[in-house]
Design an enzyme around this catalytic site. Sequence first.
Site, PDB file in Angstrom:
ATOM      1  N   ASP A   1       0.870  -1.167   0.000  1.00 38.64           N
ATOM      2  CA  ASP A   1       0.000   0.000   0.000  1.00 38.64           C
ATOM      3  C   ASP A   1       0.917   1.230   0.000  1.00 38.64           C
ATOM      4  O   ASP A   1       2.132   1.111   0.213  1.00 38.64           O
ATOM      5  CB  ASP A   1      -0.884  -0.039   1.245  1.00 38.64           C
ATOM      6  CG  ASP A   1      -1.745   1.193   1.401  1.00 38.64           C
ATOM      7  OD1 ASP A   1      -2.436   1.563   0.442  1.00 38.64           O
ATOM      8  OD2 ASP A   1      -1.689   1.813   2.484  1.00 38.64           O
TER       9      ASP A   1
ATOM     10  N   ASP B   1      -0.201   5.212   0.923  1.00 38.82           N
ATOM     11  CA  ASP B   1      -0.498   6.186   1.978  1.00 38.82           C
ATOM     12  C   ASP B   1      -0.618   5.490   3.333  1.00 38.82           C
ATOM     13  O   ASP B   1      -1.406   4.557   3.496  1.00 38.82           O
ATOM     14  CB  ASP B   1      -1.806   6.924   1.684  1.00 38.82           C
ATOM     15  CG  ASP B   1      -1.737   7.755   0.421  1.00 38.82           C
ATOM     16  OD1 ASP B   1      -0.667   8.316   0.135  1.00 38.82           O
ATOM     17  OD2 ASP B   1      -2.760   7.845  -0.289  1.00 38.82           O
TER      18      ASP B   1
ATOM     19  N   ASP C   1      -1.251  -0.798   6.096  1.00 36.95           N
ATOM     20  CA  ASP C   1      -1.317  -0.168   7.414  1.00 36.95           C
ATOM     21  C   ASP C   1      -2.710  -0.094   8.009  1.00 36.95           C
ATOM     22  O   ASP C   1      -2.848   0.360   9.149  1.00 36.95           O
ATOM     23  CB  ASP C   1      -0.785   1.272   7.313  1.00 36.95           C
ATOM     24  CG  ASP C   1      -1.763   2.183   6.578  1.00 36.95           C
ATOM     25  OD1 ASP C   1      -2.365   3.071   7.223  1.00 36.95           O
ATOM     26  OD2 ASP C   1      -1.949   2.003   5.372  1.00 36.95           O
TER      27      ASP C   1
END
Length: 223
Positions: free
Chosen positions: A10, A12, A169
């Site tokens: 991922d 961001d 995250d």
Amino acid sequence: MARPVALIFDLDGTLVDSAPDIHATSNLALAAIGLPELPFETVRGFIGGGVPHLIGALLSAVGEDPDGPKRRPMSRAFNDAYAHAVDLTVLFPHVAEVLAALHAQGHPMAICTNKPVEPARAVLDHFGLDAMFPVVVGGDSLPVRKPDPAPLVHALDALGGGPVLYVGDSETDAATARAARLPFALFTEGYRKTPVADLSPEVAFSDYRELAGLVSALTPGGA
């Protein structure tokens, strides 16, 4: 010879802290259509679902209909500013050195993000990471976005398949990995709101220097 583990990240909240740029872009777009600005923590809480989700959340937060007449001009103003919003974005500590080491070890690497492809590539280019990521699957690459598993599966297919680890995250990333039935490594310092144990990652780490060892342990024939 065992094939190196493919690594899909991922963006961001995982490789970069882009919340300041997303906050600034959100407020520029709100102001452009005559709506009040929102505080940083409010906007930060909306990150992860892709731009359409963000636009709806921003409009709702200022008391507007998320699907009403202001959605289209808001989306246009946001996307115009977001395409190259990199000045406030920073890499998380040790990301650059660890990615360079993993790349040198021959691990194929891709990005799978809900961020649209153009701003995602702008961030990678800004930090000189673009050459490490020949595959970038964004929120506008397919008709669906994460947590649908299709973007993650598409990224793995583009890398040529094989053993893989998805690194993210957030709750969205955990759900995507589960839906795709792929192993998930949780970076704990990103944008998640849920306790780590509730996301059930295969592994979790708070410092990117830990990632090389985790990858080695997952590599066939590794430690």
